[in-house]
Write a protein that holds these residues in place. Structure first.
Motif, PDB file in Angstrom:
ATOM      1  N   PRO A   1       0.826  -1.195   0.000  1.00 21.12           N
ATOM      2  CA  PRO A   1       0.000   0.000   0.000  1.00 21.12           C
ATOM      3  C   PRO A   1       0.868   1.255   0.000  1.00 21.12           C
ATOM      4  N   GLU A   2       0.372   2.287  -0.642  1.00 22.32           N
ATOM      5  CA  GLU A   2       1.165   3.484  -0.883  1.00 22.32           C
ATOM      6  C   GLU A   2       1.728   4.064   0.412  1.00 22.32           C
ATOM      7  N   ALA A   3       3.053   4.275   0.426  1.00 22.19           N
ATOM      8  CA  ALA A   3       3.811   4.925   1.499  1.00 22.19           C
ATOM      9  C   ALA A   3       3.946   4.103   2.781  1.00 22.19           C
ATOM     10  N   THR A   4       3.273   2.965   2.902  1.00 26.32           N
ATOM     11  CA  THR A   4       3.315   2.209   4.156  1.00 26.32           C
ATOM     12  C   THR A   4       4.712   1.716   4.494  1.00 26.32           C
ATOM     13  N   PHE A   5       5.431   1.166   3.520  1.00 28.16           N
ATOM     14  CA  PHE A   5       6.745   0.581   3.767  1.00 28.16           C
ATOM     15  C   PHE A   5       7.884   1.393   3.145  1.00 28.16           C
ATOM     16  N   ASP A   6       7.588   2.571   2.596  1.00 30.07           N
ATOM     17  CA  ASP A   6       8.592   3.357   1.879  1.00 30.07           C
ATOM     18  C   ASP A   6       9.820   3.668   2.738  1.00 30.07           C
ATOM     19  N   ASN A   7       9.611   4.190   3.939  1.00 28.10           N
ATOM     20  CA  ASN A   7      10.749   4.572   4.779  1.00 28.10           C
ATOM     21  C   ASN A   7      11.595   3.372   5.171  1.00 28.10           C
ATOM     22  N   ALA A   8      10.963   2.255   5.460  1.00 25.64           N
ATOM     23  CA  ALA A   8      11.712   1.038   5.810  1.00 25.64           C
ATOM     24  C   ALA A   8      12.557   0.579   4.630  1.00 25.64           C
ATOM     25  N   ALA A   9      12.003   0.656   3.424  1.00 22.54           N
ATOM     26  CA  ALA A   9      12.739   0.242   2.236  1.00 22.54           C
ATOM     27  C   ALA A   9      13.935   1.165   1.997  1.00 22.54           C
ATOM     28  N   ILE A  10      13.723   2.464   2.110  1.00 20.11           N
ATOM     29  CA  ILE A  10      14.815   3.422   1.888  1.00 20.11           C
ATOM     30  C   ILE A  10      15.931   3.189   2.902  1.00 20.11           C
ATOM     31  N   ARG A  11      15.573   3.059   4.181  1.00 21.66           N
ATOM     32  CA  ARG A  11      16.590   2.837   5.220  1.00 21.66           C
ATOM     33  C   ARG A  11      17.380   1.564   4.967  1.00 21.66           C
ATOM     34  N   ALA A  12      16.713   0.508   4.543  1.00 14.23           N
ATOM     35  CA  ALA A  12      17.400  -0.761   4.282  1.00 14.23           C
ATOM     36  C   ALA A  12      18.371  -0.630   3.115  1.00 14.23           C
ATOM     37  N   VAL A  13      17.908  -0.081   2.003  1.00 19.34           N
ATOM     38  CA  VAL A  13      18.738   0.019   0.802  1.00 19.34           C
ATOM     39  C   VAL A  13      19.939   0.933   1.048  1.00 19.34           C
ATOM     40  N   GLU A  14      19.760   1.995   1.827  1.00 21.34           N
ATOM     41  CA  GLU A  14      20.874   2.901   2.107  1.00 21.34           C
ATOM     42  C   GLU A  14      22.026   2.205   2.831  1.00 21.34           C
ATOM     43  N   ARG A  15      21.751   1.088   3.495  1.00 21.01           N
ATOM     44  CA  ARG A  15      22.805   0.353   4.215  1.00 21.01           C
ATOM     45  C   ARG A  15      23.490  -0.705   3.353  1.00 21.01           C
ATOM     46  N   TRP A  16      22.952  -0.993   2.198  1.00 18.03           N
ATOM     47  CA  TRP A  16      23.528  -2.030   1.343  1.00 18.03           C
ATOM     48  C   TRP A  16      24.888  -1.607   0.809  1.00 18.03           C
ATOM     49  N   GLU A  17      25.737  -2.608   0.540  1.00 26.53           N
ATOM     50  CA  GLU A  17      27.029  -2.377  -0.107  1.00 26.53           C
ATOM     51  C   GLU A  17      27.192  -3.374  -1.233  1.00 26.53           C
ATOM     52  N   PHE A  18      27.811  -2.926  -2.311  1.00 28.46           N
ATOM     53  CA  PHE A  18      28.000  -3.735  -3.506  1.00 28.46           C
ATOM     54  C   PHE A  18      29.466  -3.746  -3.898  1.00 28.46           C
ATOM     55  N   GLU A  19      29.831  -4.722  -4.702  1.00 21.25           N
ATOM     56  CA  GLU A  19      31.128  -4.661  -5.371  1.00 21.25           C
ATOM     57  C   GLU A  19      31.030  -3.523  -6.382  1.00 21.25           C
ATOM     58  N   PRO A  20      32.006  -2.631  -6.434  1.00 20.83           N
ATOM     59  CA  PRO A  20      31.946  -1.548  -7.427  1.00 20.83           C
ATOM     60  C   PRO A  20      31.803  -2.115  -8.839  1.00 20.83           C
ATOM     61  N   TYR A  21      31.037  -1.442  -9.676  1.00 24.23           N
ATOM     62  CA  TYR A  21      30.786  -1.885 -11.042  1.00 24.23           C
ATOM     63  C   TYR A  21      31.910  -1.400 -11.953  1.00 24.23           C
ATOM     64  N   THR A  22      32.406  -2.306 -12.763  1.00 22.29           N
ATOM     65  CA  THR A  22      33.491  -1.981 -13.684  1.00 22.29           C
ATOM     66  C   THR A  22      32.997  -2.062 -15.119  1.00 22.29           C
ATOM     67  N   HIS A  23      33.299  -1.022 -15.905  1.00 24.17           N
ATOM     68  CA  HIS A  23      32.955  -0.995 -17.327  1.00 24.17           C
ATOM     69  C   HIS A  23      34.215  -0.617 -18.094  1.00 24.17           C
ATOM     70  N   ASP A  24      34.623  -1.477 -19.019  1.00 23.84           N
ATOM     71  CA  ASP A  24      35.848  -1.265 -19.794  1.00 23.84           C
ATOM     72  C   ASP A  24      37.056  -1.026 -18.893  1.00 23.84           C
TER      73      ASP A  24
END
Length: 67
Positions: free
Chosen positions: A27-50
């Motif tokens: 439902p609209e806006a119900t989980f938005d803040n939780a999703a943003i907070r979670a994704v902001e903590r994620w870490e990835f291997e840096p992406y390499t192009h050429d």
């Protein structure tokens, strides 16, 4: 309750996340803040192009269920 949130974000040169934006949710806006907070903590291997590390846009649908 259950729902989902579609987010897009930038993976930076060091693999952290910035510019998290909600593109849709149900439902609209119900989980938005939780999703943003979670994704902001994620870490990835840096992406390499050429052989060069670059920022890249990514997106994900996060599913939520309250039990």
């Amino acid at each position: 309750d259950s729902g989902w949130v579609d987010v897009v974000f930038t993976v930076t040169l060091d693999g952290t996340v910035k510019d998290v934006v909600v593109r849709g949710s149900t439902p609209e806006a119900t989980f938005d803040n939780a999703a943003i907070r979670a994704v902001e903590r994620w870490e990835f291997e840096p992406y390499t192009h050429d052989g060069e590390i670059v920022e890249i846009q990514a997106g994900v649908r996060m599913m939520f269920a309250l039990e």
